[in-house]
Scaffold this active site. Sequence first.
Site, PDB file in Angstrom:
ATOM      1  N   ASP A 101      -4.422   5.727  13.882  1.00  0.00           N
ATOM      2  CA  ASP A 101      -4.844   4.783  14.670  1.00  0.00           C
ATOM      3  C   ASP A 101      -3.668   4.294  15.543  1.00  0.00           C
ATOM      4  O   ASP A 101      -3.767   4.342  16.967  1.00  0.00           O
ATOM      5  CB  ASP A 101      -5.560   3.513  14.179  1.00  0.00           C
ATOM      6  CG  ASP A 101      -4.923   3.244  12.854  1.00  0.00           C
ATOM      7  OD1 ASP A 101      -3.951   3.483  12.512  1.00  0.00           O
ATOM      8  OD2 ASP A 101      -5.476   2.246  12.133  1.00  0.00           O
TER       9      ASP A 101
ATOM     10  N   ASP B 232       0.878  -1.301   0.101  1.00  0.00           N
ATOM     11  CA  ASP B 232      -0.054   0.092   0.034  1.00  0.00           C
ATOM     12  C   ASP B 232       0.710   1.241   0.070  1.00  0.00           C
ATOM     13  O   ASP B 232       1.793   1.386   0.788  1.00  0.00           O
ATOM     14  CB  ASP B 232      -0.779   0.137   1.235  1.00  0.00           C
ATOM     15  CG  ASP B 232      -1.881  -1.159   1.260  1.00  0.00           C
ATOM     16  OD1 ASP B 232      -2.213  -1.648   0.146  1.00  0.00           O
ATOM     17  OD2 ASP B 232      -2.011  -1.690   2.370  1.00  0.00           O
TER      18      ASP B 232
ATOM     19  N   ASP C 141      -0.005   4.828   0.555  1.00  0.00           N
ATOM     20  CA  ASP C 141      -0.920   6.121   0.665  1.00  0.00           C
ATOM     21  C   ASP C 141      -0.249   7.306   1.117  1.00  0.00           C
ATOM     22  O   ASP C 141       0.860   7.255   1.539  1.00  0.00           O
ATOM     23  CB  ASP C 141      -1.777   5.607   2.026  1.00  0.00           C
ATOM     24  CG  ASP C 141      -2.640   4.230   1.789  1.00  0.00           C
ATOM     25  OD1 ASP C 141      -3.029   4.044   0.506  1.00  0.00           O
ATOM     26  OD2 ASP C 141      -3.043   3.608   2.952  1.00  0.00           O
TER      27      ASP C 141
END
Length: 466
Positions: free
Chosen positions: A155, A69, A71
Amino acid sequence: MFSKNPASSGAGVVTAQPTVLTRDQHPVSRKFISANALKVLYRLNKGGYKAYLVGGGVRDILLGKEPKDFDIATNATPEQIKALFRNCRLIGRRFRLAHIVFGRDIIEVATFRGHHENASKKEQSCQKTSKQNDEGMLLRDNIYGSIEEDAERRDFTINALYYSATDFTVHDFANGMHDINAKKIRLIGDPQTRYREDPVRMLRAIRFATKLDMTISDETEAPINELAPLLESIPAARMFEEFLKLFISGKAVANFEHLCHYNIFQYFFPALNDMLTEQQHQYVNDFIILAMSNTDKRINNNQRVTPAFLFAALLWYPLQQQIQLVKASAQLSPQDAFFEALGIIMSRQQQSIAIPKRFQTVMKDIWILQERLARRDGKRAYKAFEHPKFRAGYDFLLLRAQIEEANLPENTKGSLSELAKWWTDFQNVSPETQQQMIKATASNRSGTSARRSPRKRRKPAANNNG
């Protein structure tokens, strides 16, 4: 080895000044980053905006894993991003995101998140910008802020690491480097508050722990059992996406065991969970573990898998139990009882996980094939063999044979194993031998080769009339 930050204790806390690691202090390099992600970073920087690779891409490189990923976080708003990229589409209402599309490759770009209490009165009053329910869950979250605020909104500490393509530095806002070295999953901020904002974070904590071979820190783990019921409020469509991440990633068994440990599995498969808690259904647990192990092996060997197969395994015994309940309450044919039970089970399951129809169709085929594979006389064997989902049904039969043999009545011992072996042999012999196998099966079932099938009984009558 990369640099270590001072040990952190308790919940993850974002510092006012991040630790900045220079190029020689970390292993993150442009050679590990996709060319398309670099294009997006460069264009945002050239457009006068700050932009960083963030989250899993940075984390995985630091852990020595191949990143999947890429991002990006930026101070550009979604509308400003769209103005820079012709291949940009804006998505999401809950979280407004920009997707930069390069064929099949999509680079996700998010604007720095801000705190709701720092939002302007206009922003706070706008339902499209920010909204929470009575339990603190974020229903809308489009308040924008600084990179420091964005780090606080992340998070886990290991996801609050930002890589700059302008000077090749890594910005560590929450002692994420320490937790990477310590192999700890730690929430940023108060765990109770963060889980209430988004209960799926409990699932993410488990998934990251198994995926990265880490342990969940004590304070991050502590509220999970208490707050697990919040998952009931998560939309069934989102739970389907979380199911794929947990069970179709090569770590299904480990995630299943963690979910059961924290009493979370019931929010995915309530009917199955009820059976797993009953002592007489221990074999159900064995079957689930076997099916998940099979899925994990295929994924880790780069073989194709379909979520439908695992769904079929997870709901097989609840379906069988429901069929018995239907039969006990109404005089129905086996076929009608099956479809009645199927409707009940799937209707209940859809309330927890929204299984797409394309997978429901395959599940039904796998289940129906279990009965068809047992009927091998005449043309039935060939029809089953030619079924588009024969291989999936056959693989499912093999799993059942491994588990159910030890739990069948004594007078049926060996029947499933014999059936599985028959179909294994049937696939590997000549057409002539296949015909002989079918005839032998018909003879064994009738008890004597002299007994004729209904088709053969009709033939003499036709000849007499002629």
